[in-house]
Design an enzyme around this catalytic site. Structure first.
Site, PDB file in Angstrom:
ATOM      1  N   LYS A   1       0.846  -1.186   0.000  1.00 24.76           N
ATOM      2  CA  LYS A   1       0.000   0.000   0.000  1.00 24.76           C
ATOM      3  C   LYS A   1       0.880   1.233   0.000  1.00 24.76           C
ATOM      4  CE  LYS A   1       0.696   1.945   3.299  1.00 24.76           C
ATOM      5  NZ  LYS A   1       2.005   2.510   3.810  1.00 24.76           N
TER       6      LYS A   1
ATOM      7  N   TYR B   1      -4.363   4.105   6.134  1.00 23.33           N
ATOM      8  CA  TYR B   1      -4.809   3.117   7.135  1.00 23.33           C
ATOM      9  C   TYR B   1      -6.151   3.544   7.740  1.00 23.33           C
ATOM     10  CZ  TYR B   1      -0.221   0.836   7.148  1.00 23.33           C
ATOM     11  OH  TYR B   1       0.916   0.148   6.782  1.00 23.33           O
TER      12      TYR B   1
HETATM   13  P1  NAD Z   1      12.379   1.760   2.038  1.00 19.14           P
HETATM   14  O1  NAD Z   1      12.877   3.106   1.683  1.00 19.14           O
HETATM   15  O2  NAD Z   1      12.895   1.125   3.287  1.00 19.14           O
HETATM   16  O3  NAD Z   1      12.648   0.733   0.843  1.00 19.14           O
HETATM   17  C1  NAD Z   1      12.406   1.086  -0.505  1.00 19.14           C
HETATM   18  C2  NAD Z   1      13.195   0.159  -1.415  1.00 19.14           C
HETATM   19  O4  NAD Z   1      13.027   0.616  -2.761  1.00 19.14           O
HETATM   20  C3  NAD Z   1      14.709   0.162  -1.139  1.00 19.14           C
HETATM   21  O5  NAD Z   1      15.194  -1.154  -1.250  1.00 19.14           O
HETATM   22  C4  NAD Z   1      15.290   1.022  -2.261  1.00 19.14           C
HETATM   23  O6  NAD Z   1      16.606   0.663  -2.600  1.00 19.14           O
HETATM   24  C5  NAD Z   1      14.320   0.690  -3.395  1.00 19.14           C
HETATM   25  N1  NAD Z   1      14.274   1.712  -4.449  1.00 19.14           N
HETATM   26  C6  NAD Z   1      14.301   1.451  -5.766  1.00 19.14           C
HETATM   27  N2  NAD Z   1      14.266   2.573  -6.475  1.00 19.14           N
HETATM   28  C7  NAD Z   1      14.251   3.580  -5.605  1.00 19.14           C
HETATM   29  C8  NAD Z   1      14.235   4.982  -5.745  1.00 19.14           C
HETATM   30  N3  NAD Z   1      14.215   5.583  -6.935  1.00 19.14           N
HETATM   31  N4  NAD Z   1      14.226   5.724  -4.603  1.00 19.14           N
HETATM   32  C9  NAD Z   1      14.213   5.144  -3.389  1.00 19.14           C
HETATM   33  N5  NAD Z   1      14.221   3.800  -3.196  1.00 19.14           N
HETATM   34  C10 NAD Z   1      14.242   3.028  -4.295  1.00 19.14           C
HETATM   35  O7  NAD Z   1      10.782   1.853   2.067  1.00 19.14           O
HETATM   36  P2  NAD Z   1       9.765   0.909   2.831  1.00 19.14           P
HETATM   37  O8  NAD Z   1       9.432   1.515   4.139  1.00 19.14           O
HETATM   38  O9  NAD Z   1      10.204  -0.480   2.798  1.00 19.14           O
HETATM   39  O10 NAD Z   1       8.450   1.128   1.905  1.00 19.14           O
HETATM   40  C11 NAD Z   1       8.290   0.470   0.672  1.00 19.14           C
HETATM   41  C12 NAD Z   1       6.802   0.374   0.337  1.00 19.14           C
HETATM   42  O11 NAD Z   1       6.173  -0.401   1.361  1.00 19.14           O
HETATM   43  C13 NAD Z   1       6.072   1.707   0.313  1.00 19.14           C
HETATM   44  O12 NAD Z   1       5.109   1.703  -0.703  1.00 19.14           O
HETATM   45  C14 NAD Z   1       5.398   1.785   1.666  1.00 19.14           C
HETATM   46  O13 NAD Z   1       4.198   2.545   1.656  1.00 19.14           O
HETATM   47  C15 NAD Z   1       5.115   0.342   1.947  1.00 19.14           C
HETATM   48  N6  NAD Z   1       5.104   0.044   3.392  1.00 19.14           N
HETATM   49  C16 NAD Z   1       4.126  -0.737   3.876  1.00 19.14           C
HETATM   50  C17 NAD Z   1       4.098  -1.042   5.228  1.00 19.14           C
HETATM   51  C18 NAD Z   1       3.042  -1.955   5.780  1.00 19.14           C
HETATM   52  O14 NAD Z   1       2.976  -2.104   6.990  1.00 19.14           O
HETATM   53  N7  NAD Z   1       2.250  -2.578   4.943  1.00 19.14           N
HETATM   54  C19 NAD Z   1       5.070  -0.515   6.078  1.00 19.14           C
HETATM   55  C20 NAD Z   1       6.092   0.258   5.544  1.00 19.14           C
HETATM   56  C21 NAD Z   1       6.105   0.532   4.186  1.00 19.14           C
END
Ligand code: NAD
Length: 355
Positions: free
Chosen positions: A124, A208
Site C-alpha cells: 500500500k 490506514y
Molecule cells: P524503504 O525506503 O525502506 O525501501 C524502498 C526500497 O526501494 C529500497 O530497497 C530502495 O533501494 C528501493 N528503491 C528502488 N528505487 C528507488 C528509488 N528511486 N528511490 C528510493 N528507493 C528506491 O521503504 P519501505 O518503508 O520499505 O516502503 C516500501 C513500500 O512499502 C512503500 O510503498 C510503503 O508505503 C510500503 N510500506 C508498507 C508497510 C506496511 O505495513 N504494509 C510498512 C512500511 C512501508
C-alpha cells in the site's frame, strides 16, 4: 500478441496453476525492493510460512542482494536487477512477486510481473494515480494472475474483532468514528519526494484510517471534505503536505473524522461510537501490540491486548495470496479495493485544493 504468444502464456499459466495446487508446493516469492518492509518484515515472515517462501530477489544493490541471498539460501541465478527483472518470466522458482518499492513504482513493477506471468502482492498505497491502479488491475486480469494489495490490517485478529463487534450490533447504531495515524519524518526520505511518493502522509499513513473507516462500517463514503497545512518550513514539506485532516459521511449517516501527519508521532488508533457503546483500538495499525478496549451498556468492560508478535501479520497476508492462487478465489484485498482507496485519496486532495 500473436496466437503463439497467447498459447505460450496460457500454457505457462496452466502449468503454474497446477504446481500451485500441489499441496506440497510453497509459493515462491521474488522480493522486489530490499528496503525496510521487505527485509525486516515480509521476508522474515515467510520463514515460518507453510505456504510461501522467498526464492528470488530483485534489487539495484547487488551486494545487499547477495547478503540476503546467503541468509535465505537463494541461488545467484535468482538475483535480478531492475533492468533484467522481466527475465523472471523464465524462472519456475518464482510464482509471485512482492512489490515493496516507493509508491509511484508499484504500477510499473506490478504490470511487468503480470506480463511475466507472476502473481502480485503489492504494498500500500497501491498506486499514486487512479490511471495506474486501473492499469495494474487490467494487466493482472489479462495475464490471469492474482493481485493482492497489502492491507494487512484486514487479516489481523484485533481489527477483525472490532469489525465483528460492530456487525454483532452490540455497540448499537454506529454514529461516529475518529481515527489518526502519522509519524515525524526525517528529511531526505523518498516519502517527501512527490514524484516517488505521489503525496504526503495521506498516501503513506492516512490510508490506514481511510481503509479502516471503510472496513469498520462496511460502507463507501458518499461525501468527503478535507484541509491540509504545512507548519514546519524546514524544507521537508516543499513538495508534499505535512498535515491533512478529512471527514467522511457514509450512506447510513455515520460520520468519520480522520487526520494524518509527517510532523509528529501520532500512534495509529480508531474509536467507534455507537448508541449502546464504544470501542477503541490503539495501537490499531502497528505490527504488534494491538489492543482493543470497549464499553458496552449492560456488559463488563472489554480489554483485549493482542499478544501476537511481528511478523505474523505478514505471514497471514502472503498465505492468503497462496490460498487464492490455489483455490482461484479473488483476494479479500484485491486490486479493486486498492483502486477504491486511490480514488478516495484523490477526492481528499481535490477537496482541499491539492492536485
Ligand atoms: P524503504 O525506503 O525502506 O525501501 C524502498 C526500497 O526501494 C529500497 O530497497 C530502495 O533501494 C528501493 N528503491 C528502488 N528505487 C528507488 C528509488 N528511486 N528511490 C528510493 N528507493 C528506491 O521503504 P519501505 O518503508 O520499505 O516502503 C516500501 C513500500 O512499502 C512503500 O510503498 C510503503 O508505503 C510500503 N510500506 C508498507 C508497510 C506496511 O505495513 N504494509 C510498512 C512500511 C512501508
Amino acid at each position: 500478441m500473436t496466437r503463439r504468444d497467447f498459447g505460450g502464456i496460457a500454457l505457462g499459466a496452466a502449468a503454474q496453476l497446477g504446481r500451485a495446487q500441489d499441496p506440497g508446493h510453497k509459493i515462491g516469492f521474488a522480493m522486489v525492493g530490499l528496503g525496510r518492509i521487505s527485509m525486516q518484515h515480509l521476508a522474515p515472515s515467510l520463514k515460518t510460512s507453510t505456504k510461501c517462501k522467498v526464492t528470488a530477489l530483485v534489487s539495484g544493490h547487488r551486494d545487499k542482494a547477495e547478503k540476503m541471498a546467503a541468509e535465505y539460501g537463494i541461488p545467484a541465478k535468482n538475483i535480478y536487477s531492475y533492468e533484467n527483472y522481466d527475465a523472471i518470466a523464465d524462472n519456475k522458482d518464482i510464482d509471485a512477486v512482492y512489490v515493496a518499492l516507493p509508491n509511484s513504482m508499484h504500477a510499473e513493477y506490478t504490470i511487468r510481473a503480470a506480463k511475466a506471468g507472476k502473481h502480485v502482492l503489492c504494498e500500500k498505497p497501491m498506486a499514486t494515480t487512479v490511471k495506474d491502479a486501473e492499469a495494474m488491475i487490467a494487466a493482472c486480469k489479462k495475464a490471469n494472475r492474482k493481485l493482492l494489495i497489502a492491507y494487512r490490517c484486514q487479516y489481523e485478529p484485533t481489527n477483525l474483532r472490532a469489525v465483528d463487534l460492530i456487525k454483532s450490533g452490540k455497540l448499537g447504531t454506529i454514529q461516529a468514528i475518529e481515527s489518526a495515524n502519522g509519524f515525524n519524518i526525517r528529511a531526505g526520505e523518498w516519502r517527501v519526494n512527490m514524484k516517488l511518493a505521489g503525496g504526503g502522509p495521506l498516501m503513506d499513513m492516512g490510508v490506514y484510517s481511510l481503509n479502516a473507516c471503510r472496513y469498520l462500517t462496511g460502507e463507501e463514503p458518499s461525501e468527503i471534505k478535507a484541509d491540509w497545512s504545512v507548519i514546519d518550513k524546514d524544507g521537508r514539506f516543499n513538495e508534499v503536505e505535512e498535515n491533512i485532516a478529512w471527514s467522511m459521511k457514509f450512506p447510513s449517516g455515520i460520520v468519520a473524522s480522520c487526520s494524518t501527519t509527517y510532523g509528529a508521532n501520532m500512534p495509529g488508533f480508531y474509536r467507534v461510537h455507537g448508541n449502546k457503546g464504544m470501542l477503541h483500538v490503539e495501537p490499531a495499525f502497528g505490527y504488534q501490540g494491538l489492543r482493543l478496549t470497549a464499553n458496552i451498556q449492560g456488559g463488563p468492560p472489554i480489554d483485549e491486548p493482542n499478544p501476537e508478535k511481528d511478523p505474523a501479520q505478514f505471514t497471514r497476508e502472503a498465505d492468503h495470496l497462496a490460498d487464492c492462487i490455489a483455490s482461484g478465489h479473488e483476494p479479500k484485498t484485491s486490486g479493486e479495493e486498492g483502486l477504491r482507496d486511490t480514488k478516495y485519496m484523490m477526492e481528499i486532495y481535490k477537496s482541499c485544493g491539492r492536485k
